[in-house]
Enzyme design. Sequence first.
Site, mmCIF file in Angstrom:
data_model
loop_
_atom_site.group_PDB
_atom_site.id
_atom_site.type_symbol
_atom_site.label_atom_id
_atom_site.label_comp_id
_atom_site.label_asym_id
_atom_site.label_seq_id
_atom_site.Cartn_x
_atom_site.Cartn_y
_atom_site.Cartn_z
ATOM 1 N N HIS A 143 3.334 0.481 8.664
ATOM 2 C CA HIS A 143 3.018 1.902 8.717
ATOM 3 C C HIS A 143 4.307 2.686 8.539
ATOM 4 O O HIS A 143 5.366 2.276 9.015
ATOM 5 C CB HIS A 143 2.372 2.266 10.055
ATOM 6 C CG HIS A 143 0.984 1.720 10.175
ATOM 7 N ND1 HIS A 143 0.318 1.631 11.385
ATOM 8 C CD2 HIS A 143 0.129 1.229 9.244
ATOM 9 C CE1 HIS A 143 -0.887 1.114 11.187
ATOM 10 N NE2 HIS A 143 -1.015 0.864 9.893
ATOM 11 N N LYS B 243 0.818 -1.205 0.000
ATOM 12 C CA LYS B 243 0.000 0.000 0.000
ATOM 13 C C LYS B 243 0.854 1.257 0.000
ATOM 14 O O LYS B 243 0.549 2.229 -0.684
ATOM 15 C CB LYS B 243 -0.932 0.001 1.218
ATOM 16 C CG LYS B 243 -1.817 1.247 1.295
ATOM 17 C CD LYS B 243 -2.732 1.194 2.490
ATOM 18 C CE LYS B 243 -3.599 2.446 2.547
ATOM 19 N NZ LYS B 243 -4.510 2.461 3.701
#
Length: 400
Positions: free
Chosen positions: A360, A270
């Site tokens: 993240h 992502k």
Amino acid sequence: MPILSDAKVRALKPMDKPYKRADFDGLFVLVNPNGSKLWRFKYRWMKKEKLLSFGKYPNLSLKQAREKRDAARKQLAEGKDPSFVRKKEKEREEAQHRETFGKLADALLEKKRKEGKSAATLAKTEWLHALLCADLGSYPISQLSARDVLVPLKKMEAKGRNESALRMRSAAGQIFRHAIALGLIDNDPTFGLRDALSRTPVKHRSAILDPEKVGGLLRAIEEFDGQPTTRIALQLLAMTALRPGELRMAEWAEIDLEKAIWTVPAHRAKMRRAHLIPLSDQALGKIYELQELTGWGQFLFPSIRSSKRCMSENTLNAALRRMGYSGDEMTAHGFRATFSTLANESGLWSADAIERALAHVAGNEIRKAYARGAYWDERVRIASWWASYLQQLADSNGQQ
């Protein structure tokens, strides 16, 4: 003093041949035998005499002609050729009328393809562009205003799809900014629409966070009577905290069994960065089990309809529903929240290492570069602890 006045220009009569009547500072009116009166501006550029047409009287008044002459003289003072400036402005206007919103949307989509955006991103962008182009596609992008853009957005909002309307506004903004970069327009009209749409409260993906209930979920997965590959996918999702899409599309080439590392390549991640996942002994066991079922092909989790495609995005959530878990209780993406919550609550691990395990990205480049390597050893330990903890919850009905 000006030679011409409006009354004088109006009184000029045609003759057998064209003739001129001068004003001052290079402005004159050309009177043609057919009676037309045309404003002209004579000037010198690079030692050559040149003419610039301003328009036709009375459509262009004497005052307006003088204003155009003064603007041209200002360009000369700035070292610019008024004829060249006029030519470039005309080319830009013609380009603005040729370049419709739809054409710019297609150009931006092609740019994203060349940049290597993921298939999911391209599909979503294409869908948003289609919604926008249904109302805006045929119009020159230079003529569209914020009010025009608001039309398709309000249609979507009226259907109760507020988030889709917000995404449409963002997609439209990207198209307008692409046009700005190409020199076709100067402003993005969507900027003024930031507060024009209603925002629905953010609803986080459902997840089970209570340890006892997590144990029940793991037992339900172990007893799942559907496809074995679906069961293993859910078990690995729980152990690795991968995003469901990253897990579904995984290929065998990404698995290093010897080093016990699963690498999600940048083009599928992502955040567009390769993500390495340390594999616990329990996760390796599931992968070896899966290898006997699908190790002969490309994908870890191929579609039951075609081995050339990966598992459907609905498969994992459908399996959870089949086990009796509603969408308000648990989702495939919820395993990430389960891991994050319980790992942080354990007090055993640094928050940064947990964030890295979730792929993240840190807020600045220095921290990102540091985090990629600094927490690897801790992440290996987290992976082992987490898999053992999940097994403990499944074996003891969640009692710690």
